[in-house]
Scaffold this motif. Structure first.
Motif, PDB file in Angstrom:
ATOM      1  N   HIS A 299       0.826  -1.208   0.000  1.00  0.00           N
ATOM      2  CA  HIS A 299       0.000   0.000   0.000  1.00  0.00           C
ATOM      3  C   HIS A 299       0.860   1.258   0.000  1.00  0.00           C
ATOM      4  CE1 HIS A 299      -2.681   3.101   1.844  1.00  0.00           C
ATOM      5  NE2 HIS A 299      -3.512   2.597   0.938  1.00  0.00           N
ATOM      6  N   ARG A 300       1.952   1.233   0.766  1.00  0.00           N
ATOM      7  CA  ARG A 300       2.872   2.383   0.799  1.00  0.00           C
ATOM      8  C   ARG A 300       3.459   2.665  -0.572  1.00  0.00           C
ATOM      9  NH1 ARG A 300       8.220   3.347   1.033  1.00  0.00           N
ATOM     10  NH2 ARG A 300       8.691   1.110   0.918  1.00  0.00           N
ATOM     11  N   LEU A 301       3.884   1.611  -1.274  1.00  0.00           N
ATOM     12  CA  LEU A 301       4.459   1.784  -2.604  1.00  0.00           C
ATOM     13  C   LEU A 301       3.390   2.207  -3.613  1.00  0.00           C
ATOM     14  CD1 LEU A 301       6.791  -1.358  -2.696  1.00  0.00           C
ATOM     15  CD2 LEU A 301       7.470   1.018  -2.317  1.00  0.00           C
ATOM     16  N   ALA A 302       2.195   1.632  -3.502  1.00  0.00           N
ATOM     17  CA  ALA A 302       1.144   1.925  -4.473  1.00  0.00           C
ATOM     18  C   ALA A 302       0.702   3.380  -4.400  1.00  0.00           C
ATOM     19  CB  ALA A 302      -0.054   0.999  -4.237  1.00  0.00           C
ATOM     20  N   ARG A 303       0.733   3.981  -3.196  1.00  0.00           N
ATOM     21  CA  ARG A 303       0.323   5.377  -3.059  1.00  0.00           C
ATOM     22  C   ARG A 303       1.287   6.326  -3.756  1.00  0.00           C
ATOM     23  NH1 ARG A 303      -0.938   6.944   2.997  1.00  0.00           N
ATOM     24  NH2 ARG A 303      -1.425   8.901   1.896  1.00  0.00           N
ATOM     25  N   ARG A 304       2.523   5.896  -3.975  1.00  0.00           N
ATOM     26  CA  ARG A 304       3.523   6.747  -4.646  1.00  0.00           C
ATOM     27  C   ARG A 304       3.693   6.396  -6.119  1.00  0.00           C
ATOM     28  NH1 ARG A 304       8.930   6.119  -2.261  1.00  0.00           N
ATOM     29  NH2 ARG A 304       9.342   7.937  -3.587  1.00  0.00           N
ATOM     30  N   LEU A 305       2.872   5.513  -6.635  1.00  0.00           N
ATOM     31  CA  LEU A 305       3.025   5.040  -8.015  1.00  0.00           C
ATOM     32  C   LEU A 305       1.752   5.320  -8.809  1.00  0.00           C
ATOM     33  CD1 LEU A 305       4.940   3.501  -9.952  1.00  0.00           C
ATOM     34  CD2 LEU A 305       3.750   1.403  -9.280  1.00  0.00           C
ATOM     35  N   GLU A 306       1.933   5.900  -9.979  1.00  0.00           N
ATOM     36  CA  GLU A 306       0.821   6.191 -10.887  1.00  0.00           C
ATOM     37  C   GLU A 306       1.167   5.560 -12.238  1.00  0.00           C
ATOM     38  OE1 GLU A 306      -0.893  10.232 -12.730  1.00  0.00           O
ATOM     39  OE2 GLU A 306      -0.980  10.157 -10.533  1.00  0.00           O
ATOM     40  N   ILE A 307       0.442   4.520 -12.627  1.00  0.00           N
ATOM     41  CA  ILE A 307       0.793   3.720 -13.807  1.00  0.00           C
ATOM     42  C   ILE A 307      -0.029   4.177 -15.011  1.00  0.00           C
ATOM     43  CG2 ILE A 307       0.891   1.395 -14.765  1.00  0.00           C
ATOM     44  CD1 ILE A 307       1.193   0.302 -11.974  1.00  0.00           C
ATOM     45  N   TYR A 308       0.660   4.332 -16.149  1.00  0.00           N
ATOM     46  CA  TYR A 308       0.032   4.650 -17.434  1.00  0.00           C
ATOM     47  C   TYR A 308       0.434   3.554 -18.418  1.00  0.00           C
ATOM     48  CZ  TYR A 308      -0.650   9.325 -15.494  1.00  0.00           C
ATOM     49  OH  TYR A 308      -1.010  10.389 -14.708  1.00  0.00           O
ATOM     50  N   HIS A 309      -0.544   2.838 -18.943  1.00  0.00           N
ATOM     51  CA  HIS A 309      -0.261   1.741 -19.876  1.00  0.00           C
ATOM     52  C   HIS A 309      -0.356   2.236 -21.312  1.00  0.00           C
ATOM     53  CE1 HIS A 309      -1.516  -0.881 -16.363  1.00  0.00           C
ATOM     54  NE2 HIS A 309      -0.324  -1.365 -16.695  1.00  0.00           N
ATOM     55  N   THR A 310       0.619   1.848 -22.118  1.00  0.00           N
ATOM     56  CA  THR A 310       0.519   2.107 -23.552  1.00  0.00           C
ATOM     57  C   THR A 310      -0.534   1.174 -24.145  1.00  0.00           C
ATOM     58  OG1 THR A 310       2.281   0.511 -24.002  1.00  0.00           O
ATOM     59  CG2 THR A 310       2.922   2.819 -23.726  1.00  0.00           C
ATOM     60  N   PRO A 311      -1.207   1.579 -25.223  1.00  0.00           N
ATOM     61  CA  PRO A 311      -2.225   0.701 -25.815  1.00  0.00           C
ATOM     62  C   PRO A 311      -1.595  -0.550 -26.419  1.00  0.00           C
ATOM     63  CG  PRO A 311      -1.872   2.626 -27.192  1.00  0.00           C
ATOM     64  CD  PRO A 311      -1.108   2.862 -25.932  1.00  0.00           C
ATOM     65  N   ARG A 312      -2.413  -1.566 -26.586  1.00  0.00           N
ATOM     66  CA  ARG A 312      -1.930  -2.788 -27.227  1.00  0.00           C
ATOM     67  C   ARG A 312      -1.484  -2.470 -28.652  1.00  0.00           C
ATOM     68  NH1 ARG A 312      -7.283  -6.162 -25.425  1.00  0.00           N
ATOM     69  NH2 ARG A 312      -6.869  -6.164 -23.171  1.00  0.00           N
ATOM     70  N   ASN A 313      -0.382  -3.090 -29.056  1.00  0.00           N
ATOM     71  CA  ASN A 313       0.232  -2.834 -30.357  1.00  0.00           C
ATOM     72  C   ASN A 313       0.611  -1.370 -30.513  1.00  0.00           C
ATOM     73  OD1 ASN A 313      -0.170  -5.517 -31.079  1.00  0.00           O
ATOM     74  ND2 ASN A 313      -2.154  -5.098 -31.998  1.00  0.00           N
ATOM     75  N   GLY A 314       0.872  -0.702 -29.395  1.00  0.00           N
ATOM     76  CA  GLY A 314       1.303   0.693 -29.440  1.00  0.00           C
ATOM     77  C   GLY A 314       2.564   0.904 -28.642  1.00  0.00           C
ATOM     78  N   SER A 315       3.474  -0.067 -28.704  1.00  0.00           N
ATOM     79  CA  SER A 315       4.711   0.030 -27.922  1.00  0.00           C
ATOM     80  C   SER A 315       5.614   1.158 -28.406  1.00  0.00           C
ATOM     81  CB  SER A 315       5.474  -1.300 -27.970  1.00  0.00           C
ATOM     82  OG  SER A 315       5.778  -1.653 -29.307  1.00  0.00           O
ATOM     83  N   TRP A 316       5.349   1.702 -29.606  1.00  0.00           N
ATOM     84  CA  TRP A 316       6.156   2.821 -30.100  1.00  0.00           C
ATOM     85  C   TRP A 316       5.967   4.061 -29.228  1.00  0.00           C
ATOM     86  CZ3 TRP A 316       3.234   7.061 -31.617  1.00  0.00           C
ATOM     87  CH2 TRP A 316       1.892   6.829 -31.876  1.00  0.00           C
ATOM     88  N   LEU A 317       4.927   4.055 -28.385  1.00  0.00           N
ATOM     89  CA  LEU A 317       4.686   5.180 -27.492  1.00  0.00           C
ATOM     90  C   LEU A 317       5.551   5.134 -26.242  1.00  0.00           C
ATOM     91  CD1 LEU A 317       0.803   5.215 -27.836  1.00  0.00           C
ATOM     92  CD2 LEU A 317       2.319   7.086 -28.486  1.00  0.00           C
ATOM     93  N   ASN A 318       6.303   4.067 -26.056  1.00  0.00           N
ATOM     94  CA  ASN A 318       7.158   3.923 -24.885  1.00  0.00           C
ATOM     95  C   ASN A 318       8.597   4.254 -25.283  1.00  0.00           C
ATOM     96  OD1 ASN A 318       8.411   3.243 -22.495  1.00  0.00           O
ATOM     97  ND2 ASN A 318       7.375   1.274 -22.285  1.00  0.00           N
ATOM     98  N   VAL A 319       9.116   5.390 -24.800  1.00  0.00           N
ATOM     99  CA  VAL A 319      10.458   5.812 -25.208  1.00  0.00           C
ATOM    100  C   VAL A 319      11.546   4.958 -24.574  1.00  0.00           C
ATOM    101  CG1 VAL A 319       9.751   8.182 -25.656  1.00  0.00           C
ATOM    102  CG2 VAL A 319      10.543   7.544 -23.381  1.00  0.00           C
ATOM    103  N   ALA A 320      11.173   4.100 -23.584  1.00  0.00           N
ATOM    104  CA  ALA A 320      12.181   3.194 -23.034  1.00  0.00           C
ATOM    105  C   ALA A 320      12.684   2.221 -24.088  1.00  0.00           C
ATOM    106  CB  ALA A 320      11.603   2.436 -21.835  1.00  0.00           C
ATOM    107  N   GLU A 321      11.880   1.983 -25.132  1.00  0.00           N
ATOM    108  CA  GLU A 321      12.330   1.105 -26.209  1.00  0.00           C
ATOM    109  C   GLU A 321      13.530   1.704 -26.943  1.00  0.00           C
ATOM    110  OE1 GLU A 321       9.440  -0.273 -28.920  1.00  0.00           O
ATOM    111  OE2 GLU A 321       8.577  -1.696 -27.501  1.00  0.00           O
ATOM    112  N   ILE A 322      13.609   3.029 -26.997  1.00  0.00           N
ATOM    113  CA  ILE A 322      14.771   3.669 -27.635  1.00  0.00           C
ATOM    114  C   ILE A 322      16.040   3.315 -26.871  1.00  0.00           C
ATOM    115  CG2 ILE A 322      15.791   5.883 -28.274  1.00  0.00           C
ATOM    116  CD1 ILE A 322      12.970   7.012 -28.530  1.00  0.00           C
ATOM    117  N   GLU A 323      15.968   3.388 -25.540  1.00  0.00           N
ATOM    118  CA  GLU A 323      17.147   3.061 -24.743  1.00  0.00           C
ATOM    119  C   GLU A 323      17.509   1.589 -24.857  1.00  0.00           C
ATOM    120  OE1 GLU A 323      19.352   4.973 -22.794  1.00  0.00           O
ATOM    121  OE2 GLU A 323      18.403   6.439 -24.099  1.00  0.00           O
TER     122      GLU A 323
END
Length: 392
Positions: A299-323
């Motif tokens: 619960h402590r960790l979840a209160r500090r985390l806000e998750i945003y999911h990229t759409p399916r077949n939309g991994s190009w929206l995640n810039v971590a793939e560049i790294e």
């Protein structure tokens, strides 16, 4: 000299000057220069110095008398240009090697699946198959190649693309959330972090490679041994230019939860909330925290985390793939034999990469998507049809 001809060639001063320039400049075609000299020698006007017969011209220029007569006659009947330029021969039309029905069969065969055991069609394979299936009795590879080129067929080339999910409304809704997130400003108390996962195969040399020397490339044997696989976790802050990459034996819910705890407690201990962009794996959710830790800790960790999911077949929206792509090219494009060596090399790459603080400046916004990706919006076609049917 005797005359021996009926029709006279009378050149004007301007024509003689033009023909003399052609015969002397050396840049015109050889036939044109020769015909210009023939016309100059055929001239019987006031500017002509000598009077030549056809026999004399032919002897002087090493031509046949009839050739001289044809040039003179062409000048008198058609004019200067036809007499100077070589008459083009009309070639009879070449009949096509294959008719339309045969070409259609070649196209259909090329667009079909190749024979069992072959990955794709080649010109040689298709030529032999056409004869084997008795589509034609005889055909050359060049004819097949021209058919490919004419119809823009390239069976050896495959283009890969990512098809959006069928639920287009859901796709564009999640896409616009991510685009708005990238275009928003982020402070140090609420950083934006992108994460992605990958796997790498551990390989070891069966024989020791030979190092590079002047005049000799590095050599390594084709044989290798497999030493297992490792899961990579990449965390990337595109605004601050910070990244962390770690390797684990698995990529389970517990592994992801432990990586998140390190992100929140070690990497960003003073952040009030971390905005995390990740893809739609079933491990990337708050439930993984409750599976890995006690309820209070989760619960402590979840209160500090806000998750945003990229759409399916939309991994190009995640810039971590560049790294991850840069990591693969700069660090992982070699044989690494053990998890310990992999971890050591990943840390060295991470430290060197963080020194440069390379950022990703995102420019593609929601208004841009509504223009360039308007075919993904399900209501767009209805609006266009309504606009087209509206009275002016």
């Amino acid at each position: 000299m005797g005359r021996g001809r009926r029709d006279k060639v009378l050149l004007t001063i301007e024509q003689r000057r033009r023909l003399e320039n052609i015969s002397r400049n050396g840049y015109a075609p050889a036939k044109k220069i020769l015909h210009a000299r023939v016309l100059l020698m055929c001239d019987e006007g006031e500017q002509a110095i000598d009077k030549w017969t056809d026999e004399g011209i032919a002897l002087a220029l090493n031509l046949h008398r009839n050739t001289v007569g044809r040039i003179r006659k062409r000048y008198l009947t058609q004019g200067e240009e036809p007499a100077l330029n070589r008459k083009l021969r009309k070639k009879p039309p070449t009949p096509p090697k294959i008719d339309g029905a045969t070409e259609a069969q070649i196209i259909a065969m090329c667009c079909s699946d190749p024979p069992e055991g072959r990955a794709d069609w080649t010109i040689r394979l298709l030529t032999s198959e056409l004869k084997k299936r008795r589509v034609v009795t005889e055909i050359s590879r060049e004819t097949v190649r021209r058919t490919f080129k004419k119809n823009q067929l390239r069976p050896w080339k495959v283009k890969r693309f990512c098809i959006p999910e069928r639920d287009l409304a859901r796709f564009v809704a999640q896409m616009e959330v991510i685009l708005d997130l990238y275009c928003s400003s982020h402070c140090r108390d609420q950083p934006l972090i992108c994460m992605d996962e990958a796997s790498v195969q551990l390989l070891d040399h069966l024989y020791k490679p030979i190092k590079m020397q002047p005049g000799q490339d590095q050599k390594e044997d084709y044989h290798y041994t497999r030493e297992g696989t490792q899961a990579l976790f990449m965390f990337f802050d595109p605004n601050a230019g910070w990244r962390r990459v770690s390797n684990r034996d698995h990529r389970s819910r517990v592994d992801w939860a432990e990586e998140i705890r390190q992100l929140l407690d070690v990497d960003y201990p003073h952040a009030l909330k971390v905005k995390l962009v990740c893809d739609n794996l079933n491990t990337h959710n708050i439930a993984s925290l409750y599976e890995a830790f006690p309820a209070d800790e989760a619960h402590r960790l979840a209160r500090r985390l806000e998750i945003y999911h990229t759409p399916r077949n939309g991994s190009w929206l995640n810039v971590a793939e560049i790294e991850l792509s840069i990591l693969t090219k700069q660090c992982l494009a070699r044989r690494i034999s053990s998890p310990e060596k992999l971890e050591k090399k990943l840390k060295a790459w991470e430290q060197e990469r963080n020194k440069t603080a390379s950022q990703v400046i995102w420019h593609f916004s929601t208004p841009d998507a509504r223009v360039k990706l308007k075919h993904l919006y399900p209501v767009f076609e209805e609006e266009e049809m309504a606009d087209s049917n509206a009275p002016n």
